[in-house]
Design a protein around this motif. Sequence first.
Motif, PDB file in Angstrom:
ATOM      1  N   PHE A 103       0.828  -1.203   0.000  1.00 33.24           N
ATOM      2  CA  PHE A 103       0.000   0.000   0.000  1.00 33.24           C
ATOM      3  C   PHE A 103       0.864   1.255   0.000  1.00 33.24           C
ATOM      4  O   PHE A 103       0.434   2.307  -0.444  1.00 33.24           O
ATOM      5  CB  PHE A 103      -0.945   0.012   1.209  1.00 33.24           C
ATOM      6  N   LEU A 104       2.090   1.144   0.474  1.00 33.44           N
ATOM      7  CA  LEU A 104       2.998   2.298   0.500  1.00 33.44           C
ATOM      8  C   LEU A 104       3.222   2.881  -0.893  1.00 33.44           C
ATOM      9  O   LEU A 104       3.583   4.043  -1.028  1.00 33.44           O
ATOM     10  CB  LEU A 104       4.350   1.892   1.089  1.00 33.44           C
ATOM     11  N   PHE A 105       3.042   2.067  -1.920  1.00 29.71           N
ATOM     12  CA  PHE A 105       3.343   2.500  -3.275  1.00 29.71           C
ATOM     13  C   PHE A 105       2.102   2.845  -4.083  1.00 29.71           C
ATOM     14  O   PHE A 105       2.181   3.081  -5.283  1.00 29.71           O
ATOM     15  CB  PHE A 105       4.176   1.422  -3.977  1.00 29.71           C
ATOM     16  N   LEU A 106       0.932   2.882  -3.420  1.00 29.17           N
ATOM     17  CA  LEU A 106      -0.306   3.214  -4.126  1.00 29.17           C
ATOM     18  C   LEU A 106      -0.505   4.720  -4.216  1.00 29.17           C
ATOM     19  O   LEU A 106      -0.282   5.440  -3.245  1.00 29.17           O
ATOM     20  CB  LEU A 106      -1.513   2.614  -3.397  1.00 29.17           C
ATOM     21  N   LYS A 107      -0.933   5.165  -5.399  1.00 28.12           N
ATOM     22  CA  LYS A 107      -1.309   6.564  -5.602  1.00 28.12           C
ATOM     23  C   LYS A 107      -2.665   6.564  -6.281  1.00 28.12           C
ATOM     24  O   LYS A 107      -2.893   5.799  -7.231  1.00 28.12           O
ATOM     25  CB  LYS A 107      -0.293   7.285  -6.496  1.00 28.12           C
ATOM     26  N   GLU A 108      -3.567   7.410  -5.795  1.00 32.62           N
ATOM     27  CA  GLU A 108      -4.906   7.479  -6.382  1.00 32.62           C
ATOM     28  C   GLU A 108      -4.823   7.816  -7.866  1.00 32.62           C
ATOM     29  O   GLU A 108      -3.971   8.582  -8.300  1.00 32.62           O
ATOM     30  CB  GLU A 108      -5.753   8.519  -5.646  1.00 32.62           C
ATOM     31  N   ASN A 109      -5.741   7.208  -8.626  1.00 35.16           N
ATOM     32  CA  ASN A 109      -5.902   7.411 -10.067  1.00 35.16           C
ATOM     33  C   ASN A 109      -4.742   6.880 -10.904  1.00 35.16           C
ATOM     34  O   ASN A 109      -4.626   7.214 -12.072  1.00 35.16           O
ATOM     35  CB  ASN A 109      -6.158   8.895 -10.391  1.00 35.16           C
ATOM     36  N   LYS A 110      -3.889   6.045 -10.324  1.00 34.36           N
ATOM     37  CA  LYS A 110      -2.807   5.398 -11.069  1.00 34.36           C
ATOM     38  C   LYS A 110      -3.229   3.974 -11.396  1.00 34.36           C
ATOM     39  O   LYS A 110      -4.050   3.361 -10.713  1.00 34.36           O
ATOM     40  CB  LYS A 110      -1.508   5.378 -10.265  1.00 34.36           C
ATOM     41  N   ILE A 111      -2.641   3.417 -12.453  1.00 34.71           N
ATOM     42  CA  ILE A 111      -2.964   2.072 -12.924  1.00 34.71           C
ATOM     43  C   ILE A 111      -1.980   1.063 -12.321  1.00 34.71           C
ATOM     44  O   ILE A 111      -0.770   1.301 -12.314  1.00 34.71           O
ATOM     45  CB  ILE A 111      -2.898   2.004 -14.467  1.00 34.71           C
ATOM     46  N   TYR A 112      -2.516  -0.050 -11.836  1.00 31.35           N
ATOM     47  CA  TYR A 112      -1.709  -1.107 -11.234  1.00 31.35           C
ATOM     48  C   TYR A 112      -2.129  -2.455 -11.797  1.00 31.35           C
ATOM     49  O   TYR A 112      -3.261  -2.628 -12.242  1.00 31.35           O
ATOM     50  CB  TYR A 112      -1.885  -1.120  -9.707  1.00 31.35           C
ATOM     51  N   ASP A 113      -1.216  -3.417 -11.739  1.00 28.51           N
ATOM     52  CA  ASP A 113      -1.520  -4.799 -12.098  1.00 28.51           C
ATOM     53  C   ASP A 113      -2.106  -5.487 -10.878  1.00 28.51           C
ATOM     54  O   ASP A 113      -1.404  -5.705  -9.891  1.00 28.51           O
ATOM     55  CB  ASP A 113      -0.261  -5.540 -12.544  1.00 28.51           C
ATOM     56  N   VAL A 114      -3.396  -5.796 -10.933  1.00 29.79           N
ATOM     57  CA  VAL A 114      -4.067  -6.507  -9.847  1.00 29.79           C
ATOM     58  C   VAL A 114      -4.042  -7.992 -10.193  1.00 29.79           C
ATOM     59  O   VAL A 114      -4.372  -8.379 -11.311  1.00 29.79           O
ATOM     60  CB  VAL A 114      -5.516  -6.001  -9.653  1.00 29.79           C
ATOM     61  N   GLU A 115      -3.638  -8.817  -9.228  1.00 31.06           N
ATOM     62  CA  GLU A 115      -3.555 -10.251  -9.451  1.00 31.06           C
ATOM     63  C   GLU A 115      -4.834 -10.930  -8.974  1.00 31.06           C
ATOM     64  O   GLU A 115      -5.394 -10.560  -7.943  1.00 31.06           O
ATOM     65  CB  GLU A 115      -2.368 -10.841  -8.691  1.00 31.06           C
ATOM     66  N   PHE A 116      -5.266 -11.915  -9.751  1.00 30.47           N
ATOM     67  CA  PHE A 116      -6.462 -12.689  -9.434  1.00 30.47           C
ATOM     68  C   PHE A 116      -6.132 -14.175  -9.443  1.00 30.47           C
ATOM     69  O   PHE A 116      -5.349 -14.642 -10.266  1.00 30.47           O
ATOM     70  CB  PHE A 116      -7.556 -12.449 -10.486  1.00 30.47           C
ATOM     71  N   ALA A 117      -6.770 -14.916  -8.522  1.00 28.87           N
ATOM     72  CA  ALA A 117      -6.763 -16.378  -8.537  1.00 28.87           C
ATOM     73  C   ALA A 117      -8.199 -16.750  -8.828  1.00 28.87           C
ATOM     74  O   ALA A 117      -9.060 -16.644  -7.957  1.00 28.87           O
ATOM     75  CB  ALA A 117      -6.299 -16.936  -7.203  1.00 28.87           C
ATOM     76  N   GLY A 118      -8.483 -17.083 -10.081  1.00 27.65           N
ATOM     77  CA  GLY A 118      -9.869 -17.274 -10.504  1.00 27.65           C
ATOM     78  C   GLY A 118     -10.541 -15.918 -10.503  1.00 27.65           C
ATOM     79  O   GLY A 118     -10.037 -14.969 -11.086  1.00 27.65           O
ATOM     80  N   GLU A 119     -11.643 -15.785  -9.772  1.00 33.00           N
ATOM     81  CA  GLU A 119     -12.358 -14.506  -9.666  1.00 33.00           C
ATOM     82  C   GLU A 119     -11.916 -13.696  -8.449  1.00 33.00           C
ATOM     83  O   GLU A 119     -12.323 -12.558  -8.275  1.00 33.00           O
ATOM     84  CB  GLU A 119     -13.874 -14.767  -9.565  1.00 33.00           C
ATOM     85  N   ASP A 120     -11.090 -14.299  -7.590  1.00 30.31           N
ATOM     86  CA  ASP A 120     -10.699 -13.655  -6.338  1.00 30.31           C
ATOM     87  C   ASP A 120      -9.479 -12.757  -6.515  1.00 30.31           C
ATOM     88  O   ASP A 120      -8.426 -13.230  -6.930  1.00 30.31           O
ATOM     89  CB  ASP A 120     -10.359 -14.714  -5.274  1.00 30.31           C
ATOM     90  N   PRO A 121      -9.600 -11.455  -6.165  1.00 29.02           N
ATOM     91  CA  PRO A 121      -8.399 -10.610  -6.181  1.00 29.02           C
ATOM     92  C   PRO A 121      -7.498 -11.042  -5.024  1.00 29.02           C
ATOM     93  O   PRO A 121      -7.967 -11.297  -3.917  1.00 29.02           O
ATOM     94  CB  PRO A 121      -8.943  -9.199  -5.962  1.00 29.02           C
TER      95      PRO A 121
END
Length: 190
Positions: A103-121
């Motif tokens: 979370f330290l590297f999150l900035k609002e309105n920026k794009i990130y690669d979200v990982e999923f296992a099936g439908e679960d983030p």
Amino acid sequence: MVMASELKKGMVVIFNGKKTKVVSSEKQMGGGRAGSMEFVTFMDIESGHIHNFRFNPTDKLEEVPTTRKKMEYLYSDEDYFYFMDEESYEQIPISKKLIGDEFLFLKENKIYDVEFAGEDPIGLKIAPYLELQVISTPKGLKDTEGSTWKEATLENGLKIMVPQFIEAGDFVKIDTEKKHYIERIKKEKK
């Protein structure tokens, strides 16, 4: 199937009938007949609970394939970070436990690669290196040739050790996994 000796941080496997994310995996060599063992820390994807378990290196677990999707980080509340699918505009909450210290590297309105296992983030894939601005740091010592370091606070609130020549306003490249200084980046100060 994956052998316990092949488990790596970030992998998702079925453990005790549930999807779990590998938080850490460490080999420990035993003496004599004991042989080596794999000490693995899992996080239950549903509950966020942490489990420690010991495996023989040849024990097999079912690996869950993961996918990544580019999503925009919107905001957070007490328990979740919210991301938006850029195609469907659907908002997806991800537990703060699953994001961990990334979370330290999150900035609002920026794009990130979200990982999923099936439908679960299950988390984020943060770049291994990021450039961040130094917000505050004490004045450097006169002897900048030595190997002394000082503390600096970055724009995301992270505190790291930097060389004496780094000043407030400088940009630095940091290792996001180990959270340490790599080098100064030549950029215009804001």
